[in-house]
Write an enzyme that holds these catalytic residues in place. Structure first.
Site, PDB file in Angstrom:
ATOM      1  N   LYS A  44       1.068  -1.104  -0.196  1.00  0.00           N
ATOM      2  CA  LYS A  44      -0.240   0.052  -0.345  1.00  0.00           C
ATOM      3  C   LYS A  44       0.578   1.498  -0.152  1.00  0.00           C
ATOM      4  O   LYS A  44       0.356   2.110   0.800  1.00  0.00           O
ATOM      5  CB  LYS A  44      -1.149   0.162   0.972  1.00  0.00           C
ATOM      6  N   HIS A 106       6.783  -7.662  -2.514  1.00  0.00           N
ATOM      7  CA  HIS A 106       6.376  -6.876  -1.552  1.00  0.00           C
ATOM      8  C   HIS A 106       7.854  -7.500  -0.045  1.00  0.00           C
ATOM      9  O   HIS A 106       7.262  -7.137   1.313  1.00  0.00           O
ATOM     10  CB  HIS A 106       5.502  -6.803  -0.068  1.00  0.00           C
ATOM     11  N   SER A 136      -4.669   3.438   4.798  1.00  0.00           N
ATOM     12  CA  SER A 136      -4.862   2.292   3.842  1.00  0.00           C
ATOM     13  C   SER A 136      -4.316   1.139   3.444  1.00  0.00           C
ATOM     14  O   SER A 136      -5.682   0.101   2.842  1.00  0.00           O
ATOM     15  CB  SER A 136      -3.185   2.675   2.312  1.00  0.00           C
TER      16      SER A 136
HETATM   17  P1  A3P Z   1      -4.488   5.066  -0.641  1.00  0.00           P
HETATM   18  O1  A3P Z   1      -5.818   3.606  -0.282  1.00  0.00           O
HETATM   19  O2  A3P Z   1      -4.656   5.834   0.285  1.00  0.00           O
HETATM   20  O3  A3P Z   1      -6.049   5.564  -2.067  1.00  0.00           O
HETATM   21  P2  A3P Z   1      -0.718  -0.143  -3.802  1.00  0.00           P
HETATM   22  O4  A3P Z   1      -0.090   0.129  -5.587  1.00  0.00           O
HETATM   23  O5  A3P Z   1       1.297  -0.560  -2.721  1.00  0.00           O
HETATM   24  O6  A3P Z   1      -1.047  -1.254  -3.151  1.00  0.00           O
HETATM   25  O7  A3P Z   1      -1.148   1.211  -2.757  1.00  0.00           O
HETATM   26  C1  A3P Z   1      -2.279   1.818  -3.348  1.00  0.00           C
HETATM   27  C2  A3P Z   1      -2.379   2.937  -2.514  1.00  0.00           C
HETATM   28  O8  A3P Z   1      -1.830   3.739  -3.765  1.00  0.00           O
HETATM   29  C3  A3P Z   1      -3.760   3.527  -2.594  1.00  0.00           C
HETATM   30  O9  A3P Z   1      -3.856   4.413  -1.173  1.00  0.00           O
HETATM   31  C4  A3P Z   1      -4.246   3.868  -4.199  1.00  0.00           C
HETATM   32  O10 A3P Z   1      -5.037   5.292  -4.287  1.00  0.00           O
HETATM   33  C5  A3P Z   1      -2.120   5.001  -4.272  1.00  0.00           C
HETATM   34  N1  A3P Z   1      -2.542   5.110  -5.484  1.00  0.00           N
HETATM   35  C6  A3P Z   1      -2.624   4.447  -6.296  1.00  0.00           C
HETATM   36  N2  A3P Z   1      -2.383   5.302  -7.668  1.00  0.00           N
HETATM   37  C7  A3P Z   1      -2.412   6.090  -7.643  1.00  0.00           C
HETATM   38  C8  A3P Z   1      -2.533   7.414  -8.212  1.00  0.00           C
HETATM   39  N3  A3P Z   1      -2.472   7.859  -9.296  1.00  0.00           N
HETATM   40  N4  A3P Z   1      -2.736   8.494  -7.590  1.00  0.00           N
HETATM   41  C9  A3P Z   1      -2.166   9.081  -6.066  1.00  0.00           C
HETATM   42  N5  A3P Z   1      -2.649   7.937  -5.204  1.00  0.00           N
HETATM   43  C10 A3P Z   1      -2.620   6.222  -6.005  1.00  0.00           C
END
Ligand code: A3P
Length: 292
Positions: A44, A106, A136
């Site tokens: 996340k 991860h 998150s």
């Molecule tokens: P949130 O849950 O705070 O919205 P991962 O890809 O490592 O699983 O991380 C997911 C997190 O990255 C989520 O955070 C998601 O919304 C955020 N995320 C993914 N793409 C994004 C973007 N283009 N801009 C901002 N945040 C992004």
């Protein structure tokens, strides 16, 4: 898909679930190629965002049909994933036809298959401040049926502090990779907060690290494609095809903000967290921003 939520157990000193350890022999013996690019993160921390940026930098012009037909999680295999009905991460990586291959992990630094180090692969590590990362992760565990039950926010935060999370302690993860960067020059250590603050600058930094020269016009197009709302509406990047996720509970691209922790931490939780954080981070030069 009806899979049981797993229990955590200790795996070489790191909390894990069997969905990421059942294929361990193949993970450890994975044969990296010198041009593989590893995307490493604590869960996340912006994995999908960085993955999509890299994919667009390399393939947007070369393979335009890929952009509308192949979900990001197929373009970028998740190395240690081993979930019934899905190809294992190692298999998916071995059968990728594109080059370079992007490989998501991860794993904490000490568990990375040695072949990546031997081949001197480029690694992009993206870190996110602990408070937003915890929030998150909490919402993700609510919607992701192959993660352990998150419980309520208070108990989740307590477990987060103690490192009783899948892939272990956030503190050990971000610090372990930070230390590695001091001796292994092929790591680009970047921050979610910087990406939010200035995506263009971070794309430029990525290009310098990867030795790519991208025109301003191309870079602008990529910036547009990787905006939060655009990625959220794009079925290739919003994980809508991922059958282990329950979108009636939360969203994969949920808020994408720096500072959402303020809507979750009570004053007492925040004070306790800050105290704990100071202790855990006292021996590192690594610094995070929790607000922009
Ligand atoms: P949130 O849950 O705070 O919205 P991962 O890809 O490592 O699983 O991380 C997911 C997190 O990255 C989520 O955070 C998601 O919304 C955020 N995320 C993914 N793409 C994004 C973007 N283009 N801009 C901002 N945040 C992004």
């Amino acid at each position: 898909m009806d899979l049981p939520r797993p229990e955590l157990f200790d795996f070489f000193g790191v909390s894990m679930t069997h969905y990421f350890t059942d294929n361990w022999d193949n993970v450890q013996n994975f044969k990296a190629r010198p041009d593989d690019i590893v995307i490493a993160t604590y869960p996340k921390a912006g994995t999908t965002w960085v993955s999509y940026i890299l994919d667009l930098l390399y393939f947007r012009q070369l393979l335009p049909e890929r952009e509308t037909t192949v979900p990001i999680y197929e373009r970028v295999p998740f190395l240690e994933m081993f979930i019934p009905s899905y190809p294992s991460g190692t298999e998916a990586a071995d059968t990728l036809s594109t080059s370079p291959r992007f490989i998501k992990t991860h794993l904490p630094v000490q568990l990375i298959p040695k072949s990546f180090w031997e081949q001197n692969c480029k690694i992009v590590y993206c870190a996110r401040n602990a408070k937003d990362n915890a929030v998150s992760y909490f919402h993700f565990d609510r919607m992701e049926n192959v993660q352990p039950e998150p419980g309520d926010w208070g108990s989740f935060l307590q477990r987060f502090k103690e490192g009783k999370m899948v892939f272990g302690s956030w503190f050990d993860h971000v610090c372990g990779w930070w230390e590695k960067k001091q001796t292994y020059s092929n790591i680009h250590y970047m921050f979610f907060e910087d990406l939010v603050e200035d995506t263009a600058r971070e794309i430029n930094r990525l290009c310098s690290f990867l030795g790519l020269s991208t025109s301003e016009e191309e870079s602008k197009k990529i910036r547009e494609d990787v905006q939060f709302d655009v990625m959220k509406a794009n079925p290739m990047t919003n994980h809508s095809g991922d059958s282990t996720l329950d979108f009636s509970i939360s969203q994969f691209l949920r808020k994408g903000k720096v500072g959402d922790w303020k809507n979750h931490f009570t004053v007492a939780q925040n004070e306790e967290f800050d105290e704990y954080y100071k202790q855990k981070m006292k021996n590192t030069t690594l610094q995070f921003r929790t607000l922009l």
